[in-house]
Design a protein around this motif. Structure first.
Motif, PDB file in Angstrom:
ATOM      1  N   LYS A 138      40.155  64.782  48.298  1.00  0.00           N
ATOM      2  CA  LYS A 138      40.948  64.765  46.961  1.00  0.00           C
ATOM      3  C   LYS A 138      39.906  64.943  45.930  1.00  0.00           C
ATOM      4  O   LYS A 138      38.997  63.692  45.697  1.00  0.00           O
ATOM      5  CB  LYS A 138      41.899  63.818  46.886  1.00  0.00           C
ATOM      6  N   VAL A 139      39.704  65.921  45.103  1.00  0.00           N
ATOM      7  CA  VAL A 139      38.738  65.957  43.899  1.00  0.00           C
ATOM      8  C   VAL A 139      39.571  65.517  42.567  1.00  0.00           C
ATOM      9  O   VAL A 139      40.860  66.332  42.427  1.00  0.00           O
ATOM     10  CB  VAL A 139      38.049  67.066  43.922  1.00  0.00           C
ATOM     11  N   PRO A 140      39.386  64.640  41.777  1.00  0.00           N
ATOM     12  CA  PRO A 140      39.971  64.324  40.577  1.00  0.00           C
ATOM     13  C   PRO A 140      40.022  65.605  39.717  1.00  0.00           C
ATOM     14  O   PRO A 140      38.963  66.316  39.561  1.00  0.00           O
ATOM     15  CB  PRO A 140      39.239  63.330  40.139  1.00  0.00           C
ATOM     16  N   GLY A 141      41.214  65.927  39.181  1.00  0.00           N
ATOM     17  CA  GLY A 141      41.335  66.898  38.201  1.00  0.00           C
ATOM     18  C   GLY A 141      41.488  68.419  39.089  1.00  0.00           C
ATOM     19  O   GLY A 141      42.030  69.409  38.441  1.00  0.00           O
ATOM     20  N   GLU A 142      41.533  68.376  40.356  1.00  0.00           N
ATOM     21  CA  GLU A 142      41.753  69.714  41.138  1.00  0.00           C
ATOM     22  C   GLU A 142      43.198  69.635  41.927  1.00  0.00           C
ATOM     23  O   GLU A 142      43.464  68.245  42.457  1.00  0.00           O
ATOM     24  CB  GLU A 142      40.732  69.958  42.006  1.00  0.00           C
ATOM     25  N   THR A 143      43.897  70.409  42.091  1.00  0.00           N
ATOM     26  CA  THR A 143      45.148  70.522  42.927  1.00  0.00           C
ATOM     27  C   THR A 143      44.639  70.730  44.260  1.00  0.00           C
ATOM     28  O   THR A 143      43.817  71.709  44.472  1.00  0.00           O
ATOM     29  CB  THR A 143      46.187  71.149  42.422  1.00  0.00           C
TER      30      THR A 143
ATOM     31  N   PRO B 207      42.022  78.561  46.330  1.00  0.00           N
ATOM     32  CA  PRO B 207      40.928  79.402  45.959  1.00  0.00           C
ATOM     33  C   PRO B 207      39.889  78.743  44.902  1.00  0.00           C
ATOM     34  O   PRO B 207      38.631  78.564  44.887  1.00  0.00           O
ATOM     35  CB  PRO B 207      41.097  80.809  45.249  1.00  0.00           C
ATOM     36  N   GLU B 208      40.554  77.914  44.194  1.00  0.00           N
ATOM     37  CA  GLU B 208      39.647  76.839  43.050  1.00  0.00           C
ATOM     38  C   GLU B 208      38.918  75.852  43.899  1.00  0.00           C
ATOM     39  O   GLU B 208      37.978  75.248  43.181  1.00  0.00           O
ATOM     40  CB  GLU B 208      40.691  76.272  41.903  1.00  0.00           C
ATOM     41  N   LEU B 209      39.280  75.454  45.174  1.00  0.00           N
ATOM     42  CA  LEU B 209      38.473  74.589  45.764  1.00  0.00           C
ATOM     43  C   LEU B 209      37.393  75.145  46.548  1.00  0.00           C
ATOM     44  O   LEU B 209      36.494  74.386  47.404  1.00  0.00           O
ATOM     45  CB  LEU B 209      39.394  73.732  46.516  1.00  0.00           C
ATOM     46  N   LYS B 210      36.940  76.397  46.861  1.00  0.00           N
ATOM     47  CA  LYS B 210      36.162  76.978  47.583  1.00  0.00           C
ATOM     48  C   LYS B 210      34.766  76.666  47.254  1.00  0.00           C
ATOM     49  O   LYS B 210      33.999  76.878  47.996  1.00  0.00           O
ATOM     50  CB  LYS B 210      36.451  78.448  47.477  1.00  0.00           C
TER      51      LYS B 210
ATOM     52  N   ARG C 274      27.905  63.894  52.039  1.00  0.00           N
ATOM     53  CA  ARG C 274      28.252  64.282  50.484  1.00  0.00           C
ATOM     54  C   ARG C 274      28.818  65.287  50.147  1.00  0.00           C
ATOM     55  O   ARG C 274      28.843  66.371  50.780  1.00  0.00           O
ATOM     56  CB  ARG C 274      26.922  64.187  50.099  1.00  0.00           C
ATOM     57  N   LEU C 275      29.778  65.180  49.293  1.00  0.00           N
ATOM     58  CA  LEU C 275      30.815  66.493  48.984  1.00  0.00           C
ATOM     59  C   LEU C 275      30.262  66.985  47.804  1.00  0.00           C
ATOM     60  O   LEU C 275      29.633  66.464  46.663  1.00  0.00           O
ATOM     61  CB  LEU C 275      32.121  65.978  48.511  1.00  0.00           C
ATOM     62  N   LEU C 276      29.529  68.367  47.819  1.00  0.00           N
ATOM     63  CA  LEU C 276      28.832  69.036  46.568  1.00  0.00           C
ATOM     64  C   LEU C 276      29.857  69.915  45.902  1.00  0.00           C
ATOM     65  O   LEU C 276      30.561  70.635  46.628  1.00  0.00           O
ATOM     66  CB  LEU C 276      27.694  70.015  47.469  1.00  0.00           C
ATOM     67  N   ASP C 277      29.557  69.918  44.718  1.00  0.00           N
ATOM     68  CA  ASP C 277      30.049  71.100  43.850  1.00  0.00           C
ATOM     69  C   ASP C 277      29.235  72.238  43.662  1.00  0.00           C
ATOM     70  O   ASP C 277      28.269  71.963  42.875  1.00  0.00           O
ATOM     71  CB  ASP C 277      30.599  70.611  42.527  1.00  0.00           C
ATOM     72  N   ALA C 278      29.430  73.043  44.362  1.00  0.00           N
ATOM     73  CA  ALA C 278      28.268  74.346  44.380  1.00  0.00           C
ATOM     74  C   ALA C 278      28.163  74.906  43.058  1.00  0.00           C
ATOM     75  O   ALA C 278      27.237  75.447  42.725  1.00  0.00           O
ATOM     76  CB  ALA C 278      28.660  75.221  45.525  1.00  0.00           C
ATOM     77  N   ARG C 279      29.325  75.066  42.154  1.00  0.00           N
ATOM     78  CA  ARG C 279      29.370  75.572  40.999  1.00  0.00           C
ATOM     79  C   ARG C 279      28.261  75.080  40.053  1.00  0.00           C
ATOM     80  O   ARG C 279      27.871  75.457  39.164  1.00  0.00           O
ATOM     81  CB  ARG C 279      30.770  75.521  40.366  1.00  0.00           C
ATOM     82  N   VAL C 280      28.134  73.671  40.024  1.00  0.00           N
ATOM     83  CA  VAL C 280      26.790  72.692  39.349  1.00  0.00           C
ATOM     84  C   VAL C 280      25.922  72.455  40.169  1.00  0.00           C
ATOM     85  O   VAL C 280      25.038  72.108  39.550  1.00  0.00           O
ATOM     86  CB  VAL C 280      27.844  71.892  38.412  1.00  0.00           C
ATOM     87  N   GLY C 281      26.036  72.403  41.350  1.00  0.00           N
ATOM     88  CA  GLY C 281      24.890  72.119  42.311  1.00  0.00           C
ATOM     89  C   GLY C 281      24.806  70.605  42.216  1.00  0.00           C
ATOM     90  O   GLY C 281      23.599  70.035  42.428  1.00  0.00           O
ATOM     91  N   LYS C 282      25.719  69.442  42.143  1.00  0.00           N
ATOM     92  CA  LYS C 282      25.747  68.359  42.120  1.00  0.00           C
ATOM     93  C   LYS C 282      26.739  67.619  42.951  1.00  0.00           C
ATOM     94  O   LYS C 282      27.895  68.324  43.364  1.00  0.00           O
ATOM     95  CB  LYS C 282      25.758  67.959  40.657  1.00  0.00           C
ATOM     96  N   PRO C 283      26.465  66.427  43.431  1.00  0.00           N
ATOM     97  CA  PRO C 283      27.347  65.806  44.422  1.00  0.00           C
ATOM     98  C   PRO C 283      28.648  65.210  43.524  1.00  0.00           C
ATOM     99  O   PRO C 283      28.527  65.146  42.078  1.00  0.00           O
ATOM    100  CB  PRO C 283      26.802  64.458  44.958  1.00  0.00           C
ATOM    101  N   VAL C 284      29.837  65.357  44.057  1.00  0.00           N
ATOM    102  CA  VAL C 284      30.939  64.826  43.350  1.00  0.00           C
ATOM    103  C   VAL C 284      31.284  63.237  43.732  1.00  0.00           C
ATOM    104  O   VAL C 284      31.543  62.898  44.893  1.00  0.00           O
ATOM    105  CB  VAL C 284      32.073  65.507  43.911  1.00  0.00           C
TER     106      VAL C 284
END
Length: 182
Positions: free
Chosen positions: A164-169, A76-79, A100-110
């Motif tokens: 794999k996103v750093p800091g996320e499992t 769920p934390e990766l949704k 591009r991999l986006l983090d929708a929570r902040v609206g920026k690319p990872v």
């Protein structure tokens, strides 16, 4: 070889030779088995069912990559992460796919995620066993990941990605659809 009048050696030993009914039954069983096997193969090829991950992990890598696998549930934390295809159309043949991999929570690319492509196939056009080659390429810019793809024919292609996103499992999984044009 007959011993007594009109009796064969099999009859003398207490066995009866296989009659027409036994051959018909054997033929019926073989035909049903062949039809069931063909149906299972057709369903697998269409993507109507998946190979369980527990089975797929025990297969040789080239075989497991060819078979459709069940979608792995994403934690769920990766949704909040999603892939974006920068070029929704590509020329058929050798093409470079940029994502591009986006983090929708902040609206920026990872920018520092480890992104890899798992599979390229024509499942959107009903041909999940029609696959294309995929090889990673150097990143053309920050947060952009590129793959050299072999789009062997025109049509819709599905690109299955993982990261794999750093800091996320866990692992981010996504599937994007692009169109190969002439």
């Amino acid at each position: 070889m007959t011993g007594r009048e009109g009796f064969s050696a099999a009859d003398q030993e207490g066995r009866r030779p296989a009659g027409m009914g036994a051959w018909l039954l054997l033929g019926f069983v073989l035909i049903v088995g062949a039809v069931a096997g063909a149906g299972a193969g057709y369903g697998l090829a269409r993507g109507a069912w998946d190979i369980p991950n527990a089975v797929a992990t025990r297969l040789p890598a080239p075989v497991a990559a060819w078979l459709p696998q069940a979608a792995r549930p994403m934690p769920p934390e990766l949704k909040g992460y999603a892939f974006e295809l920068l070029d929704p159309e590509a020329k058929a043949g050798e093409a470079t796919l940029r994502v591009r991999l986006l983090d929708a929570r902040v609206g920026k690319p990872v920018a520092d995620a480890l992104v890899y492509a798992r599979r390229l196939d024509m499942a959107p056009d009903g041909m999940p066993t029609m696959t294309g080659k995929l090889e990673p390429e150097a990143s053309p810019g920050p947060g952009i990941h590129a793959f050299r793809a072999g789009l062997t024919m025109e049509g819709r292609w599905r690109l299955s990605l993982a990261a794999k996103v750093p800091g996320e499992t866990g692992t981010v999984h996504d599937q994007l659809v692009l169109r190969a044009v002439e």
